[in-house]
Each structure stands twice: as C-alpha cells, then as structure tokens.
Write an enzyme that holds these catalytic residues in place. Structure first.
Site, PDB file in Angstrom:
ATOM      1  N   CYS A 139       0.802  -1.225   0.000  1.00  0.00           N
ATOM      2  CA  CYS A 139       0.000   0.000   0.000  1.00  0.00           C
ATOM      3  C   CYS A 139       0.828   1.265   0.000  1.00  0.00           C
ATOM      4  CB  CYS A 139      -0.932   0.021   1.198  1.00  0.00           C
ATOM      5  SG  CYS A 139      -1.994  -1.400   1.209  1.00  0.00           S
ATOM      6  N   CYS A 459       0.238   2.375   6.516  1.00  0.00           N
ATOM      7  CA  CYS A 459       0.678   1.014   6.806  1.00  0.00           C
ATOM      8  C   CYS A 459       0.680   0.238   5.496  1.00  0.00           C
ATOM      9  CB  CYS A 459      -0.261   0.348   7.796  1.00  0.00           C
ATOM     10  SG  CYS A 459      -1.962   0.301   7.218  1.00  0.00           S
TER      11      CYS A 459
END
Lengths: 475, 763
Positions: A139, A459
């Site tokens: 991500c 994250c």
C-alpha cells in the site's frame, strides 16, 4: 492493501441522513464537521537542510477513485495510469521533454504490463527517450515512487521526475495452476507426438483449478482483514467505535467533495463510457444500517465489516516533483516541499498494520518537530479498526515502552487535524495510488487552511510502514 | 537406536502435567477462610453472566483436585441459586492452561479399587449436575484442556477455544493405564461420534483447537491476539472471556443454538451407528486392532472399549457404572502404576538439576553431517539455535542438509508448521566444510565416525579454534568419554551426549560425565538437551555408559538363543509379546549388525565373561557377508524398498548351522526365553545403579524405556523389579545361572532387594 471484501459499501442502503454519536471521545467530530477550521498562519522554521537540494511538488492529480467493477472495469492498469499522466500534463502544462524520469507504484501487477510506468508514459505521449520504472511496496508503493524520485533529485541525477501509482482491482491476474503451467511448458518442448500424448495422459481435472492472486500475507497466510480484526481486538476497539469512525470518514469525504475541496481529482473520459468526474465510493450511511452488517473476516463475532473497511478500488495518481531551483526556473509556483521521510517494518503477524505508530514519532524526531508542530495529518485508512488501534497504540505508555523502545507514548493525535477531507475508507484505496493522494491532500489542505507542516503516514502489507513530512510552499 | 519408536505415544505425556506439590500450605487454613474467598475457584458477574475463574495458586497449571472440585460446586450452587445470573462462563486465569487433568495423586493414595471408583463417581456426579445445568455454561478454553479438564469442558453446554499451539484437547488417561473416569467415556462418543471418540481415548492424542472445531469438540474458536495496551497472553484471555460472555448471553436469549450443524459425513456416520450390526462391527474392528497392538499387555484400552460399549448398548446408567468400576480396577493395576511411574520419571528428566549454566548456548556447532549429526542439527535449529553443520565433503554435507530440510518439510506436510516457518527455521542452519565461525561457538557436538583416533583428531582440531568457554560434546554410543578426553587440553569441558537414532523422533538423550567434567559443563549440556526437547538422563562414564551396557548382555543372549535354533521370527514375536516395541532380531537389523558387532567386541573386552553367551562370531560372519541389517537390505531379514513385509534371510541358515548350539530344554520354554533376555537386561541395569553409573533408578527406567524400548507396561527395569518382586527375578537368574553360569549371576544390589522384601527402588 485492503483485503478483498466480498461485498462493499455499495450494498449498504444509503440514506442521506446520517447521525453521529459523540459519546466516544476520540471520535467526536462535531467541531470539524460544523465549524470550518480556523486558518492558522504560523511561521515556523523551515526544514531545509544545508547542501541538500530542496525538492518540491509542483502539483499532483488523480483520476476519480472508483469502486472496482464500475466504470473502469474494462480498462487495463496502464490506461488508468495514462489518464493520470495526461491529467498531470494538462494541470501543470509541463513540457514533456522536461521530464527526466517516470516512476509508478503498483501492487497487483498485470503481467502484460509489468513495467506499467513505461507503458503508460509511452501511451501518454512522453518521449520514448524518457526512462520509466515501476516499484512495489504494497500500500505504500506510490510513496516509494515519490521517495525514489526525491532520492534521484537530491543526489543530483535528475531535476524533474514524475511519480505516481495505479491499481485496477476490477481485473486481476488469475493463473493456471502450477501443475497445469508445468504441463503446458513441457508440451511446448515436446518434440514428437508420442511425447505430447504421454504428457497429456498425465492431465488431471484438478490441474484446471485456477490460482487467484494471494489475498493473504505470504509469511503468515493470514488475510489482512483478519489481521485487522485481531488488531482491533488486541487494542479493545469496539465495533461501535469502528462504525463511528467509518461514518466520520464518509461524512467528511462527502462534505469535502460537495464543497469542491478534492481539487486533485481530474475528470476522465472513459472510452465508450461517460466522463467520470468524482469518486463514487463515498456513501455516508447510518450507524443503525452499519450495525446490521455481519463481520466479514472473523465470523461470527468479529468487528471488522465491509462498512468499516476500505473497499476494492480502481484508480491512479501522478505528481510532478522537481528540484526547487528547476521549478522556479521553469516559472512554477510549487505547492509543497517534500521533507524527511522514514520507512519502518515490524512483526507481520500481530503488528501488520501498526506502521503509522512506529513511523510517526520517527519522522518527527528526524525532522526535529513535535506533534504540536503538525497542522495537517493525512493517514491511510485501511480499516477503521486499524486507524483506531494505531491511535490507541500511540497513546499507550505500555506499548511505547515494551514494543517501540521509547520511554513515553507518542501521544494522542489531534482529531480536528486528522483526515478531515475523508480518507481511504471513503475515498477509496487503489493500493498503488494512495500514497500520492495522501501527499496531495496534505499539500492542498495546508494551502487551504494555512498550516506549515503536514504528516503523511501509511501502513502496508508485510508489516511495513511509512511517514513523510510535507511542508507548505510559502505563498 | 530405533527401539522405542512404537512407544512414541508416550511423547504426549508431557502435556499431561500434574504437579505433585501444589497448594498444600493453603489446604491447612482453607477451612477457616472458605467463607471469605475461595482459593482455587472464584467468580464475578458481568451483567447477568457469571464468570467463573479457576486459578490454583502457586502452580503453573490447574488440576482437578478435591479442593477445586468442592469449590467449583460451591460456586455453581451459588450461581444456580442466584436470580440475577442467567448463564455462566468457565475460564482459567492461567494463560497456557485451562485444566490439565485430574490430580494424579488422588489415585496414588487409593488402596482399593473401591476407593478409586468413589473418586470416579464423585466426578461423574459433579459433571452430571453441570450437564443438566438450567443455566447454560460456556467453557472458555485457552491452553491445555486434558483428561478431567476435557471431561469438565464437555459437560458444559458450549465450548470456545483459543486457536493457538498451546491449546490442546485430549483424554490422555490411557497413557497412564486408566480411562477417562468422569463421564468422558459416555459423553465423548455422543459428542464427536464413536470412531473419533475411540481414537481419542485409545491413543490419548492431543487435539489442536482447529481440529477440535472440525470434530465438533468445540463450538467456536478465538484467534490469539498480538500486543495491545497490555501483554498478548493477558489480552487474549480477556478477549476470550469477552467473546464467551457474549455467547453465554446469546445462549440465554436463544440467539445462539448450542446444537451444531453436522456435515453430511457426520450425519451418515451417526445414522450408521444406530444400526446394531454396524456398531458390533466397529467394536470388533477396534478391539482386534487394540489386541494386535497391545498384545494383551495393556488392560486399559480394552476396558475403554468395554465401557463405551456398555454405555451405548445398555444406556447411560449402566455406562456410568461400568466407567467408574473399570476406572477403579484399572487404577490398581501394575500396568497403571508402571505408566504413572514413567510419567513421574519423565517429569523428573525434563528438569535441569545442575542449575542454569553460566553461559547460555546460543551458537552450536555440529561436526559430521551424517544421520546423527544432521539429526542433532535438526532438533537444534528447530528450537532457534544457530547451528553450524560441518562435514568434510560437499556431498556429505548436502546429504545432511537435505535430511534437516526433509525433517522440517515433513512437519509442513503434517501442518505442524507453515512453509514460511520452515524456511525461517532452516535459515538457522549454516552448512560448511571449514572451521569458520567456530570461534563464536558455545558448544560443539561431534558426531563423526565411531573411531577413537578420528575422535582424537577432531577434538584437537576443534580445540585449536573454539573459545575457552566452549563445551566439547561427543556423540558416541560406546567409546568411553575419558578416553576421548585424554588428548584434550581442557578435559573439564569435555562431555558425552549420546543421542538415539532417529534423533528427531527418539526422546532420550544420555549425557555422560567423566571424573573431570565440570558441573557447569554438565549444566550446559543438559540445558541444550532440554532445549532440543529431550528427556535427559545423566550417567557416569564407563564402557557402554548405561544404555549400551544394558543392551549388550541382552543382545548376547539373543544371539545365543538364535544359535540354539530359535528362528528370528519366533524370537521377535516372543520379545514383542513381552512388551518390547521392536523384536530383538529386528532391533539388531535396525541398529546395524556392524554396530552391534563393534559394541559386542568392545564391551566383551571390558566386561569379560559376564557379557558372553552368544558367539560374537555370528555377527562377524554376518558382517563379512554384508548382512548389515536394514541399511544394506539384508540382515536377519531381507528388506525391500517400499515393501513392509519382510521375509527371513535364508542365507543366514548356513551361518546358524555352523554355529549351532544345543538348546537346554530346562531353560528353553517360551517364557524362559523371554525371561533370559529380560533378566540379563534388568540385572545389568541394577548393576549400573550399584556401581554408581546411574544416579537414580528413575533415570534407569526412563533410559531403558525411552532409549531401548524396554516394555513401558513394566515401567522400566527398576519399576519391574519393584512390581514383579526382586526375589522372583533372583530365582529366575539362579535357575539360568545353573544352566549357563556367570552371565546370570545376580548382582549384589538385586540380592539385597530380594533378601529384604520391604526394600524398593521406589519408596
């Protein structure tokens, strides 16, 4: 990367009226929703460093983020990336030949265009003399694209780099099974009919069972939603808190969209379809409706549901990054400086999504700032439970002492400065493209509301994380 | 040595932790303080759910002893009487243990079967009340839930378990020679079906939580949590409790049904079980299998079948009665006493009585990547020890590395670990051909060829490169350690570590200390052994140490018996019929005829006539003909790859013929043959204790059972003497002595025991 949800928010009955409960302290969002944040004009020190080039964001754009399976479903990833690049060219009017290098982040790769940056650049009409590469870091792939650009410029290799990210979840590579692939490859090599027949005779029906792209963490075999549910439980985040936070995200995103604050969005005329002008995943619902959903991962008693998770999204983003002197020489008025950044990593099993907790204090320390210096927080919202767990982790002395090697807690994040134009839960989360959205949101919020520093954090799968300081360019 | 592969079932003992000393200090004043707060069981109320917490003080585990039982019933009575409370959750406050079982010492104090039956009936009554509770009780299980603990859990209306490695469910009573005596034999078949219940009760196997869910033994699983704002274990228990409380309320509100949706296979099985004919077939199949495996030496499995049958055919009242009666009978058997003794011995041999070593071993080096070396490396990397594996050739090293990988990969196939964990464990292993990195080694274990000069050579090479604190351990089955240490510059750091093959399966580790070995070196070796998961006996140096020394006279007798014309198959069936997991002739093939010959010659020289009997020439001829046992494909038997059936090696006939001895009819009955083999073993073991090779009889028993496959139902040579009677054994030895001479002369300690009947190895 958000795990694949079986169904998304679009299945939620959407009501125009939404109610907020203010009982839960960190979630009470009355002030942001009702009162426009007061414009602050502080003049703090700048983070410029001697002997290091200042690096600026001239501007950045993204095509609307769409629920996967909607308007972009027939396209390929490089089509989205190309649209973002064209949007960037149009927005900045940058001459193509000025661009030295192009970097894109992506997660689930389309094998035909594994270097999607190059294919998109060629398709967008960039010079075939402009090299391009693709990076992947779950991500935070486009964060990696941006920081790679920063590194290339800071070290004096290039002056102008385009960084971006793309993800198309409407189509993912589904492969033949390993056994089937092996047989097909062997068949290619077989010379005689006899060899071919003997190979074919080994065929079994189960060879045909397809192999889906992994939704689970490779090292732990746990899906991200499952891990998020456990994380929420570990920090005792209730279902109600999570639903309230998700509702906040959607409400704020709706407000930002309605007020035209999401200025990084550029329209995209989808071939053969209508022109897409805005994100379509923003759907404020009601707590009552959200409470009806069943848990999506830990059944039947988990707390993470489709409504409080980010949904599968198609989208792309792109940013024009330059050395400050170059930008000024080209006559640009940049939007922001890209300053210190860190990458962190931790246990991919039990702390998969705690990257922001580790990265935030580290980047602040590196930049010599405190939490109070930050005017704008833009965090990636993978799951409500993940964001709230990070809040609680940062507000816990016990966690700081036992897991972060710190003497005291990081502190409570000021919610009135946090993701107030919505976040990944509502705007959507095309894995590879979210990083650039976060940075542009921070830059645009600083410009609009007048702060000096923004902190971006996210994250990522693999138990990794990232944070970066964005400094407003003086007006 | 391959010997006790078959008693692998005993491995599972370790989970059946029942501590001997627990909470006695509390018992004394618990009478007066009972009104204030209970010691072991307490409860709080959340909404209208009572949360009952079991937490025995001063102990790592909860056991169902008398106090726990009575306090639990007090609590239940209060809950049943309360208007506010609608349901309850039963949970342990100890991470890692729900209830580890009933208190084993309650049985030890029983003098008659009736007393043991009473204990069983008390448990039955308690759990029957619980089963019929008008308010639903949810068992929230985290950690070991074994024996009485599982019987408690299945008497509850609903079960939720933590899905972690520590959470195991099972009824290991059979391993102690008894049966689940608190309703387990009656409730389990209803809950998981007859076949699965038989499997659980007859093997005593531990079942992991996820498997238990599939079987229907638990209703829900709770994932273990990572760190939050408190330690993971603490928060996981809290979370388990929160989830269980929700389910308890759900059961009251009828939002949750305690009935489980059964799969098609389960439904069909359940239907099939309603047909008497099918049931009879199942009883018969299971019974045949048990008879075949136990050879009638273990009474518990047959009684378990009996009791289950009674319950199913004649109703629960008869079932419960049979359960308690058979429980009483079994508790008084010699077999149970032997198995319980082994359990206690094993607990003892899992402790480091030499204290903590000054320096923890973090870097281990293993010399020689052969079968043993690689095996040692495997059990070490498995536990996170950084291990250097050194060999002299790339091919030899590669073979060893492959063995370690295969061992780990087999665990992946059994789903004990993930492929990712395998890779990460395997990265602890560094294969090399030189001594690079030995300067950091805390311990070197050599497993090179069994030859004194080779051992001397590597000892000198290694001592030149290792740091001062590094321990040098020699893995040898017969070479005296002091002879190996003779060339050492630092003999206080030299020790013997005798592993058994296959190292990853065999639990025993025999540690050998010389006069010069320092206490810290011993502590260090024991610490490493324990880390590797071994059961450890520490013995004094001497030819053959303890295990090999006991085996040698026994094998000598085996050869004599073969020379006397008993064929290997007959001999095998006689020895397995006595309780040895592997027949004596097969054992020689498995160990390797060349190894046996080597040992026989060495020890024959050291001990002289006493180790005589069979003619070592028999082994010599076999070796010269290449009949080395399984590894060469031929020994007493012929081995074929992939085939389980083995036939006798007919080429042995000429060897037997050339060495034929006349059998002595007065000592050649089947029973005599069995006792000739066993008494020589036992006599030698007792002599090891007499000479101080062994420190305690318990270590002797554990070594014999876990290293050599001495019949577990006899509990080991010392327990056997205690239970069978020293006098009877001396009588037998005298009888054989009359026929054969010195080899059967009973040792002094054995004679002492025979002369004073009150004298026991275990008081």
């Amino acid at each position: 990367m958000t795990s694949i949800l079986t169904y998304t928010l679009k299945n939620l009955p959407s009501t125009s009226k939404w109610a907020l409960k203010f009982s839960v302290r960190p979630l009470s969002c009355s002030s942001q929703l009702l009162a426009a944040p007061a414009a602050q004009t502080k003049s703090k020190k700048t983070l410029a460093k001697p002997n290091i080039r200042n690096i600026v964001v001239v501007d950045g754009v993204r095509i609307p983020f769409l629920l996967s399976g909607t308007s972009y479903k027939d396209l390929m990833p490089h089509d989205l990336a190309r649209a973002a690049l064209l949007g960037l060219l149009q927005r900045t009017s940058v001459p193509k030949d000025v661009v030295d290098y192009i970097i894109f982040g992506t997660v689930i790769q389309e094998v035909k265009t594994s270097n999607v940056a190059r294919e998109a650049a060629l398709g967008a009409g960039f010079s075939d003399k402009t090299p391009a590469h693709t990076v992947t870091m779950a991500c935070i792939s486009s964060n990696q694209a941006m920081t790679t650009a920063v590194g290339l410029i800071a070290s004096g290799q290039y002056d102008v780099v385009v960084a971006g990210g793309v993800e198309l979840m409407s189509d993912v590579p589904i492969r033949h099974s390993r056994k089937m692939r092996k047989m097909m490859l062997d068949l290619n090599k077989a010379k005689t009919m006899g060899q071919r027949l003997s190979l074919l005779s080994k065929f079994r029906l189960n060879f045909l069972s397809p192999e889906l792209p992994a939704v689970a963490e490779f090292s732990t075999s746990e899906t991200m939603g499952h891990s998020a549910d456990r994380l929420a439980a570990a920090f005792a985040v209730s279902r109600l808190e999570q639903d309230e936070y998700a509702l906040r995200s959607h409400s704020l995103a709706k407000k930002a969209q309605d007020e035209g604050l999401l200025s990084d969005v550029v329209p995209f005329k989808v071939p053969g379809k209508e022109t897409v002008t805005k994100d379509n995943g923003i759907r404020p619902s009601s707590l009552e409706q959200m409470a009806k959903l069943k848990p999506a991962f830990i059944k039947p008693y988990g707390t993470v549901t489709a409504a409080n998770s980010s949904f599968l999204t198609d989208g792309a983003s792109a940013m024009l990054i330059m050395a400050e002197d170059k930008a000024l020489a080209l006559g640009y008025k940049p939007k922001a400086y890209l300053r210190d950044f860190v990458y962190v990593s931790q246990d991919p099993k039990d702390q998969l999504l705690l990257g922001p907790t580790y990265a935030t204090p580290k980047v602040l320390e590196k930049a010599g700032l405190t939490m109070n210096d930050i005017d704008v927080f833009e965090f990636h919202e993978a799951f409500s439970g993940q964001i709230l767990a990070n809040f609680k982790a940062m507000d816990s002395d016990w966690f700081a002492q036992n897991y972060m090697g710190r003497k005291t807690k990081v502190g409570l994040l000021p919610l009135e400065k946090f993701n107030i134009w919505g976040g990944s839960l509502s705007l959507g989360h095309p894995f590879g493209a979210t990083g650039c959205r976060l940075v542009m949101a921070a830059a645009n919020r600083l410009r609009k509301d007048g702060g000096q520093y923004g902190l971006v954090a996210a994250c990522a799968a693999g138990g990794q994380g990232h944070a970066m300081i964005v400094e407003a360019y003086p007006k | 040595m391959v010997a006790s592969r078959a008693i692998g079932s005993l491995n599972r003992f370790s989970a059946f932790r029942i501590l001997r000393t627990r909470g006695y200090s509390f018992r004394n004043f618990s009478g007066s303080s009972a009104l204030l707060a209970r010691t072991h069981v307490n409860y709080g109320v959340k909404g209208n759910v009572a949360v009952i917490r079991i937490n025995s003080p001063n102990s790592k585990v909860n056991t169902l002893n008398k106090e726990v039982q009575s306090e639990f019933m007090e609590v239940m009575n209060e809950i049943w009487a309360s208007d506010q409370i609608k349901s309850a959750v039963l949970i342990s406050s100890k991470p890692g243990c729900f209830v580890a079982g009933a208190d084993i010492n309650m049985l030890a104090s029983c003098k008659t079967p009736q007393e043991a039956t009473n204990i069983s009936q008390e448990g039955q009554r308690m759990f029957e009340k619980l089963e019929k509770s008008p308010k639903p009780v949810v068992a929230a299980i985290s950690g070991s839930c074994l024996g009485g603990g599982l019987e408690l859990a299945i008497a509850c209306q609903y079960r939720i378990a933590t899905k972690d490695r520590k959470t195991v469910l099972g009824v290991p009573e059979v391993l102690l020679g008894i049966l689940p005596g608190a309703g387990g034999t009656q409730r389990l078949p209803k809950m998981v079906g007859v076949p699965a219940a038989f499997d659980m009760m007859l093997t005593g196997r531990n079942i992991r939580a996820d498997r238990a869910k599939k079987m229907g033994l638990v209703d829900q699983l709770v994932e273990p949590l990572g760190p939050g704002v408190k330690p993971p274990e603490e928060r996981t228990i809290e979370y388990l409790e929160e989830v269980a409380v929700n389910f308890a309320s759900g059961l009251v509100d009828k939002k949750i049904s305690p009935k489980r949706n059964k799969g098609l296979v389960e439904k069909l099985t359940a239907y099939a079980m309603t047909i008497p004919f099918v049931r009879r077939q199942i009883y018969k199949t299971v019974e045949d299998k048990v008879r075949k495996q136990t050879k009638g030496l273990y009474p518990a499995p047959l009684k378990i079948i009996d009791v289950v049958k009674t319950g199913l055919e004649q109703g629960s009242d008869a079932g419960y009665l049979a359960e308690s009666q058979k429980f009483g009978e079994l508790a008084m058997t010699k077999e149970s006493k032997a198995l319980v003794g082994l359990y206690h011995g094993q607990v003892l041999c899992k402790k480091n009585k030499f204290g903590a070593p000054q320096k923890d071993v973090k870097h281990l080096a293993v010399l020689g990547a052969g079968l043993m070396g690689a095996g040692i490396a495997q059990v070490s990397v498995d536990k996170g020890l950084k291990t250097l594996l050194k060999d002299t050739t790339v091919a030899g090293l590669g073979r060893g590395q492959q063995q370690v990988f295969k061992g780990l990969n087999d665990k992946v196939k059994k789903k004990a670990i993930t492929s990712f964990e395998r890779d990460s464990i395997f990265s602890n292993l560094i294969g090399q051909l030189d001594y690079q990195g030995f300067e950091k080694a805390d311990m070197v274990i050599e497993a090179v060829f069994e030859d004194l000069s080779v051992k001397h050579k590597v000892l000198k090479e290694v001592e030149a490169v290792i740091p001062d604190h590094c321990v040098f351990a020699s893995n040898t089955s017969a070479l005296p350690i002091n002879e190996i240490a003779a060339v050492s510059k630092r003999p206080e750091k030299v020790i013997g570590m005798h592993y058994f093959s296959p190292v990853d399966k065999m639990q025993l580790l025999e540690i050998i200390t010389t006069e010069k070995t320092s206490k810290d070196t011993t502590a260090s070796a024991v610490a490493v052994g324990l880390k590797q998961g071994k059961v450890i006996i520490v013995v004094k140096d001497g030819p053959g140490f303890y295990t090999t020394r006991c085996l040698a006279p026994m094998m000598s007798e085996v050869i004599r018996i073969l020379q006397e014309g008993v064929d290997p198959k007959k001999l095998d069936s006689l020895t397995t019929g006595f309780g040895f997991p592997v027949g004596a002739a097969t054992l020689a093939d498995e160990v390797g005829v060349d190894v046996a010959k080597h040992v026989a010659e060495d020890l024959g020289k050291a001990f002289g006539e006493r180790f005589g009997g069979g003619n070592p020439e028999l082994l010599g001829q076999m070796v010269s003909k290449g009949f080395l046992g399984r590894k060469s494909g031929k020994g007493f038997y012929i081995y074929q790859e992939g085939s389980k059936n083995k036939s006798l090696n007919s080429d042995m006939d000429s060897i037997f013929a050339s060495l034929r001895l006349p059998a002595k009819p007065e000592v050649s009955s089947d029973e005599d043959i069995q006792y000739r083999v066993v008494t020589r073993f036992v006599n030698e073991a007792v002599m090891c204790l007499q000479e101080g090779i062994l420190a305690t009889p318990a270590e002797g028993d554990i070594g014999a059972v876990f290293g050599l496959g001495f019949p577990p139902c006899l509990g080991g040579p010392f327990r056997f003497v205690d239970l069978y009677g020293a006098q009877k054994i001396v009588d037998r030895l005298r009888k054989y002595e009359a026929a054969y001479g010195k080899q059967f002369t009973p040792c002094q300690l054995l004679i002492d025991h025979a002369n004073s009947p009150g004298k026991k190895f275990y008081q």
